[in-house]
Design a protein around this motif. Structure first.
Motif, PDB file in Angstrom:
ATOM      1  N   GLY A  62      36.600  21.726 -39.255  1.00  0.00           N
ATOM      2  CA  GLY A  62      37.896  21.459 -38.632  1.00  0.00           C
ATOM      3  C   GLY A  62      37.923  20.143 -37.885  1.00  0.00           C
ATOM      4  O   GLY A  62      38.907  19.405 -37.938  1.00  0.00           O
ATOM      5  N   MET A  65      38.188  17.283 -40.449  1.00  0.00           N
ATOM      6  CA  MET A  65      39.553  17.183 -40.972  1.00  0.00           C
ATOM      7  C   MET A  65      40.487  16.593 -39.920  1.00  0.00           C
ATOM      8  O   MET A  65      41.339  15.739 -40.218  1.00  0.00           O
ATOM      9  CB  MET A  65      40.041  18.556 -41.407  1.00  0.00           C
ATOM     10  N   GLY A  66      40.312  17.031 -38.677  1.00  0.00           N
ATOM     11  CA  GLY A  66      41.149  16.504 -37.606  1.00  0.00           C
ATOM     12  C   GLY A  66      40.936  15.019 -37.388  1.00  0.00           C
ATOM     13  O   GLY A  66      41.895  14.272 -37.136  1.00  0.00           O
ATOM     14  N   ILE A  69      42.803  13.120 -40.112  1.00  0.00           N
ATOM     15  CA  ILE A  69      44.249  13.128 -39.851  1.00  0.00           C
ATOM     16  C   ILE A  69      44.586  12.199 -38.689  1.00  0.00           C
ATOM     17  O   ILE A  69      45.596  11.487 -38.721  1.00  0.00           O
ATOM     18  CB  ILE A  69      44.722  14.568 -39.558  1.00  0.00           C
ATOM     19  N   ARG A 204      31.425  15.342 -43.830  1.00  0.00           N
ATOM     20  CA  ARG A 204      32.211  15.732 -42.658  1.00  0.00           C
ATOM     21  C   ARG A 204      31.613  15.137 -41.377  1.00  0.00           C
ATOM     22  O   ARG A 204      32.340  14.751 -40.461  1.00  0.00           O
ATOM     23  CB  ARG A 204      32.304  17.248 -42.568  1.00  0.00           C
ATOM     24  N   TRP A 270      40.469  10.257 -46.797  1.00  0.00           N
ATOM     25  CA  TRP A 270      41.117  11.474 -47.288  1.00  0.00           C
ATOM     26  C   TRP A 270      40.927  11.603 -48.798  1.00  0.00           C
ATOM     27  O   TRP A 270      40.724  12.714 -49.313  1.00  0.00           O
ATOM     28  CB  TRP A 270      42.593  11.443 -46.942  1.00  0.00           C
ATOM     29  N   TYR A 273      37.554  12.863 -49.357  1.00  0.00           N
ATOM     30  CA  TYR A 273      37.512  14.260 -48.917  1.00  0.00           C
ATOM     31  C   TYR A 273      38.064  15.181 -50.008  1.00  0.00           C
ATOM     32  O   TYR A 273      37.485  16.231 -50.311  1.00  0.00           O
ATOM     33  CB  TYR A 273      38.307  14.386 -47.622  1.00  0.00           C
ATOM     34  N   MET A 288      51.935  16.696 -42.059  1.00  0.00           N
ATOM     35  CA  MET A 288      50.876  16.925 -41.070  1.00  0.00           C
ATOM     36  C   MET A 288      50.834  15.810 -40.038  1.00  0.00           C
ATOM     37  O   MET A 288      50.625  16.049 -38.842  1.00  0.00           O
ATOM     38  CB  MET A 288      49.524  17.047 -41.777  1.00  0.00           C
ATOM     39  N   ALA A 308      45.599  16.229 -33.391  1.00  0.00           N
ATOM     40  CA  ALA A 308      44.985  16.294 -34.722  1.00  0.00           C
ATOM     41  C   ALA A 308      43.834  17.294 -34.739  1.00  0.00           C
ATOM     42  O   ALA A 308      43.691  18.087 -35.685  1.00  0.00           O
ATOM     43  CB  ALA A 308      44.490  14.907 -35.129  1.00  0.00           C
ATOM     44  N   ALA A 312      43.895  20.863 -36.971  1.00  0.00           N
ATOM     45  CA  ALA A 312      42.878  21.099 -37.995  1.00  0.00           C
ATOM     46  C   ALA A 312      42.032  22.328 -37.673  1.00  0.00           C
ATOM     47  O   ALA A 312      41.729  23.131 -38.561  1.00  0.00           O
ATOM     48  CB  ALA A 312      41.999  19.859 -38.136  1.00  0.00           C
ATOM     49  N   ASN A 316      41.870  25.746 -39.859  1.00  0.00           N
ATOM     50  CA  ASN A 316      40.582  26.175 -40.409  1.00  0.00           C
ATOM     51  C   ASN A 316      40.235  27.602 -39.986  1.00  0.00           C
ATOM     52  O   ASN A 316      39.813  28.425 -40.808  1.00  0.00           O
ATOM     53  CB  ASN A 316      39.484  25.214 -39.964  1.00  0.00           C
ATOM     54  N   ASN A 330      50.331  25.516 -38.667  1.00  0.00           N
ATOM     55  CA  ASN A 330      50.725  24.240 -38.065  1.00  0.00           C
ATOM     56  C   ASN A 330      52.057  24.349 -37.333  1.00  0.00           C
ATOM     57  O   ASN A 330      52.224  23.820 -36.225  1.00  0.00           O
ATOM     58  CB  ASN A 330      50.824  23.155 -39.143  1.00  0.00           C
TER      59      ASN A 330
END
Length: 351
Positions: A62, A65-66, A69, A204, A270, A273, A288, A308, A312, A316, A330
Motif C-alpha cells: 500500500g 502504491m501510495g 500516486i 515496491r 506506474w 508497476y 484517483m 495518497a 492506497a 489494499n 476511495n
C-alpha cells in the motif's frame, strides 16, 4: 477649576523596559492530527488481518502504491496551489512520460534482462530522464498555448485541458500505435525480499524510496530555498515581487514544467508497476489523483502526500478483508475525511 488626571492614566514609568522590535512572533500550533492517520489505520487493521507477515506485505504494498500516486498527483497539486490552475489534462503527461520512456527501455531491453542491479538502475535512470525532459517540454508548450489564455477562468480551464488530454491520447496512438505495450520489470527488480515470513517485492521498495525522495525534495525546495520563497511570495503578491525585479511569469512557467515532469516520472513508475502501457492509462488514473488532491486539501503538497498513502493503504486493506467494499473504498474515505475536515487534511499552501 483645573482637572486632574486619574492615577490610571498616568504616564508609563521611566524605568519600564522598552518593547523589543525584534521579539519573535509566537509560532503557530502545528496540526499533527492528519500525520497520525496513516499509522493509526495501519495499527487498527493489524488485528483484523490476523497474520503479522501478511500485514507487513499489505502495508508495504500500500505504501508503494501510495508513493506512486503521490508522485503523479504532486505535480497537479503544485500547479493548483501555486498557480491556481485546474489542469484536467494532467493525465496526458502521465501517459506521455510512460511512452517516452519506451524509447529507451525497448531498445535496451537486453540491458534490462541482465542480472545486474547497477546496469538495470542505470537504464531506468536514463529512461526516467528522457521521460521527464519530454513531459517538461510538453508542459512548457501546454502552458504557453493552452493555459495562458485562460488564467483565472476555472470553467474554461477544465474544458480546454480536458480537450487537450483527448488530443494527447490520440497523438499517442498515432506515434506509438493503439496496441498495448508490454513493459516488464528489470531482472534485478523482479521477485521479493523475505523478512521472516513477510514477502516484500523489490520494485515496491524502490517506489517507496523514490516517493520519499520526491516529497522531501519538494518540501525543501518550497520552504528552504530562495526560489521557493519567491514562488510563494509571487502567489500572495505578484506585483510586489515583480517590482523587486523578479520575473514571476518565468517562475510560474517553470513550476508548470516541473509539475509535468513529475507526472512523467510517475507515469514511468506506474507503467512498470502495471507492466503494460496504454494511451488511456493517464485518463484512467486521474480519478484517483483528484481524490487524493481533494482529501489532502487543494494545493497542499503535504496533504497530497498523506492523502495518497491513506487512499492506497485503505484500498489494499479493503481488498484483502472485504473485496466488494474495496471497489468503493476511495469514495468512502473521501466522504469520511471531508465530513471531518471539509477543506481537506491541510488547507491550501500549508503543506
Amino acid at each position: 477649576m483645573s482637572a486632574t488626571l486619574p492615577r490610571a492614566a498616568a504616564l508609563p514609568k521611566a524605568d519600564a523596559p522598552p518593547p523589543q522590535a525584534d521579539t519573535p512572533l509566537p509560532a503557530a500550533p502545528r496540526d499533527i492530527a492528519p500525520l497520525l492517520l496513516v499509522p493509526a489505520i495501519a495499527l487498527l487493521v493489524l488485528p483484523l488481518v490476523g497474520s503479522f507477515p501478511t500485514w507487513v506485505t499489505l502495508t508495504v504494498a500500500g505504501l508503494a502504491m501510495g508513493m506512486m500516486i503521490f508522485i503523479m498527483a504532486s505535480g497537479l497539486t503544485l500547479v493548483f496551489g501555486l498557480m491556481n490552475v485546474l489542469n484536467f489534462g494532467h493525465g496526458a503527461f502521465v501517459s506521455v512520460g510512460a511512452f517516452a520512456a519506451t524509447m529507451v527501455l525497448l531498445p535496451m531491453r537486453g540491458w534490462l534482462e541482465m542480472d545486474s542491479l547497477l546496469v538495470n538502475l542505470g537504464v531506468l535512470g536514463l529512461a526516467v530522464t528522457v521521460a521527464m525532459l519530454v513531459t517538461a517540454l510538453l508542459g512548457w508548450a501546454f502552458e504557453r498555448v493552452i493555459i495562458m489564455p485562460v488564467y483565472g477562468q476555472h470553467l474554461k480551464q477544465i474544458l480546454i485541458t480536458m480537450g487537450g488530454m483527448i488530443v494527447a491520447e490520440q497523438l499517442i496512438n498515432v506515434i506509438w500505435g493503439a496496441e498495448t505495450i508490454a513493459l516488464p520489470l528489470p531482472t534485478s527488480l523482479r521477485g521479493a525480499i523475505f523478512l521472516g515470513d513477510a514477502a516484500i517485492e523489490k520494485y515496491r521498495l524502490v517506489a517507496v524510496i523514490v516517493g520519499l525522495v520526491v516529497f522531501v525534495g519538494m518540501f525543501l525546495l518550497l520552504n528552504r530555498t530562495k526560489i521557493g520563497l519567491l514562488i510563494r511570495a509571487g502567489v500572495e503578491n505578484g506585483e510586489m515581487v515583480e517590482s523587486l525585479g523578479y520575473r514571476i511569469r518565468r517562475l510560474f512557467v517553470g513550476v508548470f514544467a516541473a509539475g509535468s515532469a513529475l507526472a512523467g516520472l510517475g507515469g514511468v513508475m506506474w507503467g512498470l508497476y502495471k507492466e503494460t502501457l496504454s494511451a488511456a492509462m493517464g485518463g484512467e488514473i486521474m480519478i484517483m489523483i483528484f481524490i487524493v488532491i481533494i482529501i489532502g486539501g487543494l494545493g497542499s503538497v503535504g496533504g497530497c502526500f498523506i492523502g495518497a498513502l491513506l487512499m492506497a493503504l485503505v484500498a489494499n486493506y479493503a481488498g484483502f478483508l472485504a473485496p466488494k467494499i474495496a471497489l468503493v473504498s476511495n469514495i468512502i474515505l473521501m466522504i469520511a475525511i471531508l465530513l471531518w475536515r471539509p477543506a481537506g487534511l491541510y488547507s491550501k499552501m500549508r503543506g
